[in-house]
Design a protein around this motif. Structure first.
Motif, mmCIF file in Angstrom:
data_model
loop_
_atom_site.group_PDB
_atom_site.id
_atom_site.type_symbol
_atom_site.label_atom_id
_atom_site.label_comp_id
_atom_site.label_asym_id
_atom_site.label_seq_id
_atom_site.Cartn_x
_atom_site.Cartn_y
_atom_site.Cartn_z
ATOM 1 N N VAL A 64 0.852 -1.192 0.000
ATOM 2 C CA VAL A 64 0.000 0.000 0.000
ATOM 3 C C VAL A 64 0.881 1.232 0.000
ATOM 4 N N CYS A 65 0.649 2.095 -0.964
ATOM 5 C CA CYS A 65 1.370 3.360 -0.984
ATOM 6 C C CYS A 65 0.377 4.488 -0.699
ATOM 7 N N VAL A 66 0.703 5.299 0.296
ATOM 8 C CA VAL A 66 -0.147 6.442 0.617
ATOM 9 C C VAL A 66 0.639 7.719 0.332
ATOM 10 N N ALA A 67 -0.046 8.706 -0.171
ATOM 11 C CA ALA A 67 0.628 9.974 -0.455
ATOM 12 C C ALA A 67 -0.326 11.124 -0.173
ATOM 13 N N GLN A 68 0.205 12.148 0.466
ATOM 14 C CA GLN A 68 -0.589 13.344 0.707
ATOM 15 C C GLN A 68 -0.230 14.332 -0.404
ATOM 16 N N THR A 69 -1.135 14.502 -1.346
ATOM 17 C CA THR A 69 -0.832 15.345 -2.504
ATOM 18 C C THR A 69 -1.682 16.612 -2.452
ATOM 19 N N ALA A 70 -1.398 17.499 -3.393
ATOM 20 C CA ALA A 70 -2.141 18.757 -3.449
ATOM 21 C C ALA A 70 -3.629 18.506 -3.628
ATOM 22 N N ASP A 71 -3.972 17.396 -4.284
ATOM 23 C CA ASP A 71 -5.385 17.084 -4.522
ATOM 24 C C ASP A 71 -5.955 16.144 -3.467
ATOM 25 N N GLY A 72 -5.303 16.060 -2.324
ATOM 26 C CA GLY A 72 -5.802 15.172 -1.282
ATOM 27 C C GLY A 72 -4.981 13.894 -1.226
ATOM 28 N N ALA A 73 -5.452 13.013 -0.381
ATOM 29 C CA ALA A 73 -4.714 11.774 -0.191
ATOM 30 C C ALA A 73 -4.946 10.838 -1.365
ATOM 31 N N ARG A 74 -3.880 10.167 -1.763
ATOM 32 C CA ARG A 74 -4.003 9.114 -2.788
ATOM 33 C C ARG A 74 -3.473 7.813 -2.191
ATOM 34 N N VAL A 75 -4.191 6.752 -2.418
ATOM 35 C CA VAL A 75 -3.817 5.445 -1.867
ATOM 36 C C VAL A 75 -3.868 4.424 -3.004
ATOM 37 N N ALA A 76 -2.737 3.792 -3.254
ATOM 38 C CA ALA A 76 -2.699 2.781 -4.310
ATOM 39 C C ALA A 76 -2.229 1.463 -3.725
ATOM 40 N N ILE A 77 -2.837 0.411 -4.251
ATOM 41 C CA ILE A 77 -2.629 -0.911 -3.664
ATOM 42 C C ILE A 77 -2.156 -1.882 -4.743
ATOM 43 N N THR A 78 -1.088 -2.588 -4.417
ATOM 44 C CA THR A 78 -0.591 -3.612 -5.331
ATOM 45 C C THR A 78 -0.625 -4.962 -4.637
ATOM 46 N N GLY A 79 -0.498 -6.018 -5.421
ATOM 47 C CA GLY A 79 -0.432 -7.366 -4.865
ATOM 48 C C GLY A 79 -1.788 -7.977 -4.589
ATOM 49 N N ALA A 80 -2.760 -7.155 -4.394
ATOM 50 C CA ALA A 80 -4.031 -7.653 -3.884
ATOM 51 C C ALA A 80 -5.114 -7.768 -4.957
ATOM 52 N N GLY A 81 -5.118 -6.862 -5.884
ATOM 53 C CA GLY A 81 -6.241 -6.786 -6.811
ATOM 54 C C GLY A 81 -6.156 -7.828 -7.914
ATOM 55 N N GLU A 82 -7.313 -8.404 -8.249
ATOM 56 C CA GLU A 82 -7.349 -9.375 -9.339
ATOM 57 C C GLU A 82 -6.971 -8.737 -10.661
ATOM 58 N N ASP A 83 -7.124 -7.450 -10.746
ATOM 59 C CA ASP A 83 -6.799 -6.786 -12.001
ATOM 60 C C ASP A 83 -5.643 -5.810 -11.820
ATOM 61 N N GLY A 84 -4.739 -6.188 -10.928
ATOM 62 C CA GLY A 84 -3.534 -5.387 -10.777
ATOM 63 C C GLY A 84 -3.718 -4.204 -9.841
ATOM 64 N N VAL A 85 -2.797 -3.260 -9.965
ATOM 65 C CA VAL A 85 -2.757 -2.123 -9.043
ATOM 66 C C VAL A 85 -4.050 -1.304 -9.143
ATOM 67 N N PHE A 86 -4.502 -0.797 -8.007
ATOM 68 C CA PHE A 86 -5.717 0.036 -8.025
ATOM 69 C C PHE A 86 -5.666 1.058 -6.894
ATOM 70 N N ARG A 87 -6.498 2.102 -7.045
ATOM 71 C CA ARG A 87 -6.634 3.098 -5.974
ATOM 72 C C ARG A 87 -7.857 2.749 -5.137
ATOM 73 N N HIS A 88 -7.800 3.131 -3.866
ATOM 74 C CA HIS A 88 -8.904 2.799 -2.973
ATOM 75 C C HIS A 88 -9.609 4.065 -2.514
ATOM 76 N N GLU A 89 -10.812 4.269 -3.030
ATOM 77 C CA GLU A 89 -11.547 5.508 -2.752
ATOM 78 C C GLU A 89 -11.822 5.709 -1.272
ATOM 79 N N GLY A 90 -12.239 4.643 -0.613
ATOM 80 C CA GLY A 90 -12.598 4.760 0.803
ATOM 81 C C GLY A 90 -11.417 5.221 1.635
ATOM 82 N N LEU A 91 -10.287 4.624 1.391
ATOM 83 C CA LEU A 91 -9.095 5.011 2.143
ATOM 84 C C LEU A 91 -8.679 6.434 1.798
ATOM 85 N N GLU A 92 -8.801 6.783 0.534
ATOM 86 C CA GLU A 92 -8.421 8.140 0.119
ATOM 87 C C GLU A 92 -9.316 9.178 0.788
ATOM 88 N N ALA A 93 -10.607 8.880 0.813
ATOM 89 C CA ALA A 93 -11.537 9.837 1.428
ATOM 90 C C ALA A 93 -11.227 10.004 2.915
#
Lengths: 780, 264, 153, 157
Positions: free
Chosen positions: B188-217
């Motif tokens: 899990v990579c978390v980043a505090q960016t100018a547009d808010g938090a971004r959270v991307a997850i690897t290893g877990a998704g059936e379709d590869g890397v993805f962002r997680h809206e709930g965690l970002e919010a």
């Protein structure tokens, strides 16, 4: 600095390994070298309807493509299991035919149907893919329990229901009676996970046929080259024994998997004759996962009964052992005489009964892997003991103490007669070193950090040396289990020891030299150890079962006894003294209480010049001996594992691992500790990381290091290793053996610790983070 | 290995020419995945076009507030770079945890993201850090670049030349390793960016890397590990294998996200 | 490995059923399908290429239609030999339900791989199988909703 | 076939080899430097680790053709003037090897890690050593003595 018994002598063999000068089989390259690649089945079970070799044969550089019908047509015999087990109904075991290259059927993923011989390894592998085998796929079964079920696919015609044997040991009625009267009965179903041995050096063979001499030479990754030669010639008819030289040069680990004579060695020898080329095959790791014999794979149900004082009254076990698709060389002995005979553990148990069913499945053959049967027994007993203690609210170490055998010799109801041991001493030493008293405080401190801390015990015993020959013969073994040695004192006084034991990491070149240097009072540099070549060493049984010390070194001692007797005679004659007054010390052979002495080298020279020998004495100074032990040896010990579990992830960290072993006499503590470290690491691997997984259709899905978890440095702790020894009364050095102890004793200690930490006993090996987390979730 | 022809062009144009002239060519960067696959005979490119000889693809520099990392930069170089460590220390630490030391000396950032292995670390890093992937023909936002299991927006003959990562002081990657392969079981990579938090997850998704809206919010409104406690992470769409069920992966996403936030 | 899915298709059931039995439709909908030949009304042979990252496997496959209950349901079964890579097998039970002018397609699919793909790529098997199944039915839905053939996945 | 020239253990070498030749094969089969071992085929065991231009790499995962002109050091090349390298010495002093098969890769990895930590001024703790060894698998020793050996060598390098 002393180099004698008990000295931490640095290894003589290290220099070539640390400078890259070791010579392993794959480093051998013959003139006229050709390469073999096998055509392996992707199916777990299939009929071979035909083989089309044309595309492969058409490739430039392909020398030949050979199949199983050609192999059997040339009279190459089937691969055998060398230990006959008789079922409880008196019937012989159902051994299915195993041809080095399959003829009618393939029975596991990896079973070879043909071999390609080509000018380069790369080409051989490409051409092997061009060989088209027409398979008729059959239903397959990979789980032993399912293989026994009605309607399961049958793998060998002569093994109805896939049953190889149904064997028992002990008194069933008496055990049932004891259990029915017990104050408490602990009952468990325990699986011993399937493992892949994974010595870091993949197996390899270089076979060369000399047409002029009709002679074969085989370089191979073997733990026992003489046994390989014997079996290759006597049973497989590859070559007569006197026309076959087997050399096992530096071998990069074995752990049991390099005991057996595999299809590849047989095929390379035969192919070298067929093609008149030197034929080389080296496995890659992926191939190793589908060809090296696997280990363990037991499913057992067990009941252990206790009286009101916590004394064990009866122990009943029903075990199903998965043998894979064929019976490998020692497979039949593993779940019987190496397993069920150890079910008394360190405890005085009057009633034991064990039933073992051995079963064919469509998987890689299963055979001995470090510990072989004894880890399975130890895991069963020690998980039962810990569980019983928890169920009865007793301290697990006290429950063990209440049942320890304390009088020796002790005859168990399952054949073994323990000769020596002090199990309390090991447990005391381990508890002290592990600071068990401080554990509650550590647990409390860990809880503050959100970690679950647990502590687990294992009190193991094993039977090593694997002998005596007459006894194992009566139990069905196909060979004797003695060892041979030859001591050659050269005219200049240097000594070569020829031994039938094989060193592939155990440090024989050092420890064997230590006992010789000490005995004859010469520098250790003047002793060299010769092994691993059937042209140099007359015969030997090789290295397995922690036997090289207790059996192999005992043979050296016996040969040294003969040398010493002759030295005394020569010195007494030359120095005009009584033999009884001759002493060997300080590099000299002296007459006690006088200044009369000969240098050690002068004795050697006298023996060979033969100018002045006693009347009727033959010249020369070279003696050999065969040592056949009087009993097994019984290494034992207590292991304590302390863990911390992260409940968020299920990750377990071993924070402390304490061992107290009883190995009898220790020649080189440094090497013995190294053996214990490595054994514990493999035991921790089994307990927490390693597992061969097949799907229901017999497809192996842990076929590489991407999915089969090998223990790495960061997975393992420093080990706190101690010794509390009793001397083995049954061999001249008092040795018991140390090679397998760690792998035998550690798995239950680890699982007992983790289950203690998480407060749930439903946890199977390997206790991966996922498994531990799942157990925690289920317990909530 | 099957026979192949090796090319080492010194320019992007030459590389594309070499690839287009090949029957079934492949770009070779660090080779840590491709060569292993070729050894298994599971890939048989007729030609390998090594991009490491192209000077434009190497080096790390700052362009204003943006890190520019050449595509052929190794993981070890990213991990050790003073620029990366000051502009985006989380990315340096991510790179320092890929594979093992010898792999980090060979593997490259461009190779990793072009492959887009569903358990690789860089895709999560670049997606969370809102990076831009620069190719010989265009610039692609990370959001548009990673298209699923081993799939990216790259055309067959398109070469990644560099990666542009906006400086980000508060970012971290937490990896739970698959015990055998050491790839991410969940990263899990978390980043505090100018547009808010971004959270991307690897290893877990059936379709590869993805962002997680709930965690970002949750992290956008409250950048703290405890903010994650209330987030529901569903196991739907997560991978399940012998190393971890989807439910276990879902649990690890939360745990690793919290650890990443704590480390950022 | 079991997978399920449900699609709403803007076409009557007979048209959907016809498409499900049309080799030309199958050709454009099977991901990676290079060629396909109809051998009998219910059997076909096909060449299919699958790429999983750097892995590229070409399967020589046989497709069979079983349990046919026109126009409501059938089982489509595929089996492919991927040479050195091993083999792959899969089947899907497909049912069609009328819903006015539209059709609801449901499937339950299973997949299995063997050989090197199983030994070396176990982590990717499920995800890839799901991806292939989803792509097939996505393609199929799009094909019926859109006269232009969809691109192969 | 391509002619590949390198400097291996201080000597210029040149061989015509197929393009797909891995560095491990170039060393073992073409130069007959058999101290570099191959223990797996998924780039994980680390038995084949050598130094390329001063950095540890897995020789099974690099094409010889891509290393034209490189400086390569193998296990055969680290002893100087008949003196064992401190890492070699430490492995024998601490019984950091048993069968010896993984040892060349372990030693080359050990030398590389110590060099890097020293260059970066970082403290090479035993925990750090264990994590730095994640690309090297040993089946014999249980790593205890390997970690001790690297620790000792680090103090002497």
């Amino acid at each position: 600095m002393s180099t004698g018994i008990g000295a931490r002598v640095k290894r003589k063999e290290d220099k070539r390994f640390i400078t890259g000068k070791g010579k392993y089989t794959d480093d051998v390259r013959s003139e006229n070298q050709a390469y073999a690649a096998f055509v392996r089945s992707p199916h777990a079970h299939a009929k071979i309807k035909g083989i089309d070799k044309s595309a492969a044969l058409a490739m430039e550089g392909v020398i030949d493509v050979l199949d199983g019908h050609q192999l059997t047509g040339d009279g190459i015999g089937n691969i055998i299991c060398g230990w006959a087990i008789t079922s409880k109904d008196g019937s012989a075991m159902n051994m299915g035919a195993w041809s080095a290259l399959a003829t009618e059927k393939v029975r596991y993923v990896g079973d070879a149907a043909a071999v390609v011989i080509a000018e380069t390894q790369a080409l051989a592998r490409i051409a092997a893919e061009a060989v088209e085998v027409d398979y008729e796929v059959l239903p397959a079964v990979s789980n032993a329990k399912k293989a026994l079920a009605d309607g399961a696919p049958e793998i060998h015609d002569n093994a109805p229901g896939n049953l190889i044997y149904d064997w028992e040991i002990g008194e069933e009625a008496a055990t049932d009676a004891a259990l029915s009267e017990a104050a408490h009965v602990t009952e468990m179903e325990i699986t011993n996970n399937r493992l892949s041995p994974n010595p870091m050096e993949p197996r390899s063979a270089v076979a060369t046929y000399d047409a002029a001499e009709e002679h074969y030479t085989l370089y191979t990754t073997s733990q026992n080259p003489h046994v390989a030669r014997l079996v290759l010639s006597a049973f497989y008819q590859v070559a007569p024994e006197h026309k076959l030289r087997v050399i096992a040069p530096d071998v990069g680990g074995g752990f049991g998997s390099k005991i057996y004579i595999y299809p590849e060695e047989i095929t390379c020898l035969w192919a070298s004759m067929k093609t008149n080329r030197s034929v080389k095959w080296t496995s890659d790791r992926s191939e190793a996962f589908i060809t090296d014999a696997h280990g363990r794979d037991h499913i057992s149900t067990a009941k252990m009964g206790f009286d009101a004082d916590g004394r064990i009254t009866g122990f009943k076990v029903d075990t199903i052992a998965n043998f894979g698709a064929y019976m490998s060389l020692f497979s039949s002995a593993v779940p019987t005489y190496l397993y069920a005979t150890l079910l008394s553990g360190q405890y005085d148990i009057q009633n034991i009964h064990c039933n073992v069913r051995a079963v064919y499945t469509n998987t890689v053959p299963v055979d001995a892997y470090r510990g072989a049967g004894r880890p399975e027994a130890c895991y069963l007993i020690e998980r039962m003991m810990e569980t019983a203690a928890r169920e009865m609210g007793k301290d697990p170490s006290e429950l063990r103490r209440a049942n320890f055998v304390r009088e020796f010799p002790h005859q168990t109801p399952v054949i073994m007669a323990y000769d020596a041991g002090d199990f309390d001493a090991n447990l005391d030493q381990a508890r002290e070193a592990a600071d068990v008293a401080g554990f509650p405080a550590r647990k409390e401190e860990a809880a503050k950090r959100g970690k679950l801390r647990g502590l687990g015990y294992s009190s193991y015993i094993e039977a090593c040396g694997i002998a005596p020959s007459a006894a194992v013969g009566s139990l069905g073994a196909g060979v004797g289990l003695w060892e041979s040695a030859e001591v050659r004192v050269n005219p200049v006084g240097t000594i070569e020891i020829l031994t039938g034991s094989h060193s592939h990491g155990q440090g024989h070149e050092t420890t064997f030299a230590q006992i010789v240097a000490e005995r004859f009072s010469i520098p250790i540099e003047n002793v060299s150890i010769v092994h691993g070549d059937t042209d140099k060493v007359q015969f030997g049984m090789g290295t397995y079962g922690s036997r090289s010390g207790a059996v192999g070194m005992s043979a050296i001692v016996k040969a040294m006894d003969k040398v010493e007797a002759k030295v005394r005679k020569i010195a007494a004659h030359v120095l005009e003294a009584s033999e009884d007054d001759i002493v060997i010390e300080g590099g000299e052979v002296k007459v006690k209480g006088t200044d009369k002495a000969m240098g050690w080298h002068e004795v050697g020279l006298s023996a060979y010049t033969a100018h002045n020998l006693p009347p009727d004495m033959e010249p020369g100074l070279k003696e050999s001996a065969f040592y056949d032990p009087a009993n097994f040896t019984f290494p034992a010990g207590a292991y304590i594992c302390e863990v911390e579990v992260d409940p968020e992830t299920g990750v377990t960290e071993i924070v402390r691992f304490t061992a107290s072993d009883d190995f009898g006499t220790i020649i080189n503590p440094m090497i013995v500790e190294g053996q214990v470290h490595g054994g514990i690491a493999q035991g921790i691997g089994q307990a927490m990381l390693e597992q061969v997984v097949y799907d229901d259709d017999g497809q192996l899905i842990t076929g590489s290091y991407m999915d089969y978890t090998m223990p790495r440095a960061a997975d393992l702790p420093f080990y706190d290793v101690h010794h509390a020894s009793t001397i083995c009364p049954n061999n001249p050095l008092g040795m018991k053996g140390c090679g397998e102890a760690g792998a035998i004793g550690s798995p239950p200690a680890v699982i007992n610790a983790i289950t203690d930490a998480i407060g749930s006993n439903t946890l199977a090996m390997p206790a991966t983070p996922h498994a531990v987390w799942s157990a925690l979730q289920a317990a909530q | 290995m099957y026979p192949t022809k090796y090319h080492k062009p010194d320019s992007v144009d030459a590389a594309i020419t070499a690839l287009s002239g090949a029957e079934d060519g492949k770009f070779l960067a660090g080779g840590q995945t491709l060569l292993a696959t070729m050894k298994q005979h599971l890939a048989a490119p007729s030609d390998l076009v090594d991009v490491r000889g192209i000077s434009d693809l190497s080096g790390i520099r700052m362009d204003g507030d943006t890190l520019v990392i050449g595509a052929a930069t190794t993981h070890a170089e990213v991990a050790a770079s003073a620029d990366v460590n000051s502009a985006c220390p989380g990315l340096a630490r991510l790179a320092a945890g890929i594979g093992d030391p010898a792999v980090r000396h060979m593997g490259t950032i461009g190779g990793s993201i072009a492959n887009n292995d569903p358990a690789a670390c860089y895709p999560a890093g670049l997606l969370a850090l809102n990076a831009t992937i620069v190719t010989n023909s265009r610039e692609i936002a990370a959001d548009d670049f990673f298209l699923g299991l081993f799939t990216t927006a790259l055309e067959e003959d398109e070469i990644i030349t560099s990666v542009r990562v906006p400086a980000c002081a508060k970012a971290a990657y937490a990896k739970f390793r698959q015990p055998a392969s050491l790839f991410a079981l969940v990263g899990v990579c978390v980043a505090q960016t100018a547009d808010g938090a971004r959270v991307a997850i690897t290893g877990a998704g059936e379709d590869g890397v993805f962002r997680h809206e709930g965690l970002e919010a949750a992290l956008s409104s409250d950048w703290s590990a405890s903010a994650i406690d209330g987030v529901e992470v569903s196991a739907d769409g997560l991978m399940s294998d012998i190393h971890g069920s989807a439910a276990y992966r879902a649990n690890l996403i939360k745990v690793m996200a919290k650890r990443a936030v704590a480390a950022a | 490995m079991d997978m399920t899915g449900e699609y709403r298709i803007a076409a009557p059931r007979d048209a959907v059923w016809a498409a499900l039995n049309d080799v030309d439709v199958l050709e454009v909908c099977i991901p990676g399908c290079e060629e396909i030949h109809q051998d009998s009304p219910t059997t076909m042979t096909a060449k299919v290429v699958q790429k999983i990252g750097p892995v590229k496997a070409r399967f020589d496959g046989a497709i069979e239609l079983l349990n046919i209950e026109a126009p409501a349901s059938y089982t489509i079964k595929g089996e492919g030999q991927g040479g050195v890579a091993g083999f792959a097998k899969g089947s899907a039970d497909v049912t069609l339900e009328e819903d006015g002018d539209e059709t609801v397609l449901r499937y339950e699919a299973r997949a299995q791989v063997g050989g090197k793909l199983a030994r070396l790529g176990s982590r990717l098997i499920d995800a890839t199988a799901k991806k292939v199944a989803t792509q097939f039915f996505n393609n199929f839905q799009q094909h019926l909703n859109d006269p232009d053939p969809p691109e192969d996945g | 076939m391509t002619k590949i020239s390198m400097n291996v253990n201080g000597k210029a070498v040149s061989r015509d080899v197929p393009d797909e030749t891995l560095l491990s094969d170039y060393l073992r089969e073409h130069l007959r430097l058999t101290g570099t071992h191959v223990g797996c085929d998924t780039s994980q065991c680390g038995a084949c680790v050598v130094h390329v231009n001063g950095r540890a790499v897995k020789s099974c995962s690099a094409l010889a053709a891509s290393l034209e002109g490189a400086e390569v050091t193998t296990i055969e090349g680290i002893a100087q003037n008949g003196e064992l390298h401190p890492m070699q010495q430490a492995f024998t002093d601490h019984h950091g090897l048993q069968c010896g098969f993984c040892t060349p890769g372990m030693i080359m990895t050990g030398v590389d890690m110590v060099n890097r930590y020293k260059a970066e001024g970082r403290d090479l703790t035993t925990d750090a050593i264990r994590h730095e060894l994640e690309g090297n698998i040993c089946r014999c020793t249980g790593y205890h003595n390997i970690v001790r050996a690297v620790e000792d060598a680090a103090a002497k390098m």
